[in-house]
Scaffold this active site. Sequence first.
Site, short mmCIF file in Angstrom:
data_model
loop_
_atom_site.label_atom_id
_atom_site.label_comp_id
_atom_site.label_asym_id
_atom_site.label_seq_id
_atom_site.Cartn_x
_atom_site.Cartn_y
_atom_site.Cartn_z
N ASP A 89 32.14 110.55 24.43
CA ASP A 89 32.55 111.95 24.62
C ASP A 89 33.66 112.31 23.65
O ASP A 89 34.30 111.42 23.08
CB ASP A 89 33.03 112.17 26.07
CG ASP A 89 33.08 113.64 26.44
OD1 ASP A 89 33.41 113.96 27.60
OD2 ASP A 89 32.79 114.49 25.56
N GLU A 111 32.20 115.72 32.61
CA GLU A 111 32.66 114.72 31.63
C GLU A 111 33.47 113.64 32.33
O GLU A 111 33.30 112.45 32.10
CB GLU A 111 33.51 115.39 30.55
CG GLU A 111 32.72 116.25 29.59
CD GLU A 111 33.61 117.00 28.62
OE1 GLU A 111 34.80 117.22 28.93
OE2 GLU A 111 33.11 117.37 27.54
O1 DER Z 1 35.71 119.92 26.56
C1 DER Z 1 35.91 118.77 26.09
O2 DER Z 1 36.78 117.98 26.53
C2 DER Z 1 35.04 118.36 24.94
O3 DER Z 1 34.96 116.99 24.83
C3 DER Z 1 35.43 119.09 23.72
O4 DER Z 1 36.62 119.80 23.84
C4 DER Z 1 35.47 118.30 22.43
O5 DER Z 1 34.97 119.20 21.53
P1 DER Z 1 34.80 118.96 19.99
O6 DER Z 1 34.10 117.61 19.83
O7 DER Z 1 33.93 120.10 19.55
O8 DER Z 1 36.18 118.97 19.40
#
Ligand code: DER
Length: 236
Positions: A89, A111
């Site tokens: 993630d 998440e």
């Molecule tokens: O919402 C979150 O925590 C996501 O992981 C996200 O913010 C990460 O996004 P990005 O990979 O487009 O920076």
Amino acid sequence: SDIENAKRNAARAAVAEHFDPAARYVGIGSGSTIVYVVEAIQALNDPRIANINFIPTGYQSRQVILKAHLKDLKFDSLPPSTLIDVAFDGADEIDDSLNCIKGGGACLYQEKLVATQAKKFICVADHRKLQPRLLTFWKYIPIEVEPLATHTVMKEILALGATSAVLREGHMMKAGPIRTDQDNFIIDASFQPLLLPVDVQKSGSLHPIQKGMEGKGKAGVWEVRELAREIKAIEG
Ligand code: DER
């Protein structure tokens, strides 16, 4: 752009080091960086990948999985007490202790659910995200809230020392507050940069959050889930 290349390189390194084609369950996060993680998995061209169940962390995450013709399995279809082999993630900010700010994409609920049920959580992020303290570059902590509890939670967050607590609006994309994949609201709470335990020892002064929770046996870096749990506890 060099940021997109940085995301792609981080994703390729994360997959090369932590993705196991023989895995049964793999968590897929949300945001833009995760798209490169799925691309790197596809690029392995390993036939065993067809047998993997990819667990999404929201509608956007599921779209990424389906667009790559991978098999998706809803989190609540996981066999009970089965752990996810590895979850990949993104994050909005990460500190040296790997504390993360999640929720820039408003997908933090699923998440965190997937991350907590994974044997291994791999955070994939470009260089902008790593900061010595949380809230250095990313200025607020997203907190998912059940709509009816919005004002109660806002009050408690401000009592914890937040400098502001704002309901995330859709702006031109949608009039009124945005809704998460769970049909909840997001409060973006601004705090001063979070301290690590070493700061507290060194300076002896408590961060407003720690002050707010002083006497409840809590100090050091707060993560959203601890904060949310404390607020839940206060809210009863
Ligand atoms: O919402 C979150 O925590 C996501 O992981 C996200 O913010 C990460 O996004 P990005 O990979 O487009 O920076």
